[in-house]
Design an enzyme around this catalytic site. Structure first.
Site, PDB file in Angstrom:
ATOM      1  N   ARG A 130       0.811  -1.274  -0.060  1.00  0.00           N
ATOM      2  CA  ARG A 130       0.108   0.052  -0.213  1.00  0.00           C
ATOM      3  C   ARG A 130       0.788   1.189   0.089  1.00  0.00           C
ATOM      4  O   ARG A 130       1.831   1.292   0.736  1.00  0.00           O
ATOM      5  CB  ARG A 130      -0.966  -0.085   1.157  1.00  0.00           C
ATOM      6  CG  ARG A 130      -2.201   0.870   1.250  1.00  0.00           C
ATOM      7  CD  ARG A 130      -3.087   1.007   2.500  1.00  0.00           C
ATOM      8  NE  ARG A 130      -4.200   1.625   2.388  1.00  0.00           N
ATOM      9  CZ  ARG A 130      -4.864   1.964   3.256  1.00  0.00           C
ATOM     10  NH1 ARG A 130      -4.500   2.014   4.587  1.00  0.00           N
ATOM     11  NH2 ARG A 130      -6.182   2.229   3.039  1.00  0.00           N
ATOM     12  N   ASP A 254     -13.772  -2.312   6.080  1.00  0.00           N
ATOM     13  CA  ASP A 254     -12.861  -1.375   6.399  1.00  0.00           C
ATOM     14  C   ASP A 254     -12.553  -1.365   8.122  1.00  0.00           C
ATOM     15  O   ASP A 254     -12.398  -0.395   8.671  1.00  0.00           O
ATOM     16  CB  ASP A 254     -13.285   0.073   6.165  1.00  0.00           C
ATOM     17  CG  ASP A 254     -12.174   1.059   6.286  1.00  0.00           C
ATOM     18  OD1 ASP A 254     -10.922   0.812   6.508  1.00  0.00           O
ATOM     19  OD2 ASP A 254     -12.629   2.274   6.497  1.00  0.00           O
TER      20      ASP A 254
END
Length: 316
Positions: A130, A254
């Protein structure tokens, strides 16, 4: 009085506890459905948070996350290394080792992360890294830093995850197009829905999806919405993007929802909203099973020849 160690500090504002009792979803998800974006955090006493972190979360250990997935009907997950853990991947390694093949990981690769360490991450199930472009998490990576990571992960077929917010997706469009391999943009690019009709970020996002190499996580409707639950404005955006590029979208909870405003969303509600985000059973299967399997190297799900069952609850 002695100050507590940094990893024992109180949670940062914006890191509320998860919803205390998420509802049981009415939507029945297809077998092998995947939460393509969640975090495992702590316990801090075992896996201390990084001294250089910019926020302190409430612990969400692997057992808690697994229990949530069982409650929601999710049998696979992609665990994204949180910036509060920095480049210390022990919590991710521990989770993947205990996952029995149902988990994949996304790492944060630092300047000192070696190729040998990266190969160990790959061995246990990491399939991406990421890049954070949000200023509250870190200074945006330079092109030199990005190229250094790409060189060290070369040959592993890892996904590059991009975390941007609002107009930044337009600002970084050229950079995103230049990245090799598959790229996935997190959380609907966290676009600003205040003026969606003339929003350059949305134009860039759709253009990137049309490139064929860029994927999108239609997660984070609670972050993007300007209306609050049930997040109708953000759900409509997610549905339009699923319809636009159904073969390159994935979804995630999430969980446990760090760095948000207000209370954490009901994760059962987030699952039920998938009935509007992917209203056709075939679309839902792509979003929840086929696409994450392709993107994160899970084994194939049940045979398409069997046909998707209608995921909506029976009407009584």
């Amino acid at each position: 009085m002695t100050e507590p160690a940094l990893h024992e500090a109180a949670p940062t504002p914006g890191c509320p506890p998860p919803h205390p009792a998420p509802r049981s979803p009415s939507l029945v998800l297809p077998p092998d459905s995947c939460d393509a974006h969640c975090h495992i955090l702590g316990p801090a006493a075992v896996f201390p948070y990084a001294p250089e972190r910019t926020f302190t979360p409430i612990d969400a250990p692997k057992e808690q996350v697994a229990a949530l997935h069982a409650h929601l009907g999710l049998s696979r997950a992609v665990v994204v290394q949180s910036s509060c853990n920095g480049h210390d991947h022990r919590v991710l390694l521990d989770a993947l080792a205990a996952g029995g093949g149902r988990l994949r990981g996304v790492a944060l690769i630092g300047e000192t992360t070696t190729r040998a360490q990266i190969e160990e991450l790959h061995r246990v199930g990491v399939r991406g890294f990421r890049l954070n472009f949000l200023p509250h998490l870190r200074t945006a990576p330079t092109r030199e830093e990005i190229d250094s990571v790409l060189e060290r992960v070369d040959g592993l077929d890892w996904v590059t995850e991009i975390h941007v917010k609002g107009q930044e997706v337009a600002r970084y469009e050229s950079l995103i197009r230049s990245l090799p391999g598959r790229v996935v943009i997190d959380h609907l690019a966290r676009v600003d829905l205040a003026d969606a009709a003339r929003n350059p970020a949305l134009r860039s996002l759709r253009a990137l999806l049309d490139s064929g190499d860029v994927w999108l996580k239609v997660s984070g409707v609670d972050r993007v919405s300007r209306q609050g639950p049930p997040y109708a404005d953000a759900v409509a955006l997610a549905a339009s993007l699923v319809a636009h590029a159904p073969e390159r979208v994935v979804w995630g909870t999430d969980y446990p929802h760090v760095n948000i405003e207000g209370a954490a969303p009901d994760d059962g509600l987030l699952v039920d909203l998938l009935a509007d985000i992917a209203p056709d059973p075939g679309l839902l299967r792509r979003l929840m099973v086929d696409n994450p399997a392709a993107l994160f190297d899970f084994p194939p799900g049940p045979s398409v020849a069997e046909g998707p069952s209608d995921p909506r609850p029976e009407q009584t």
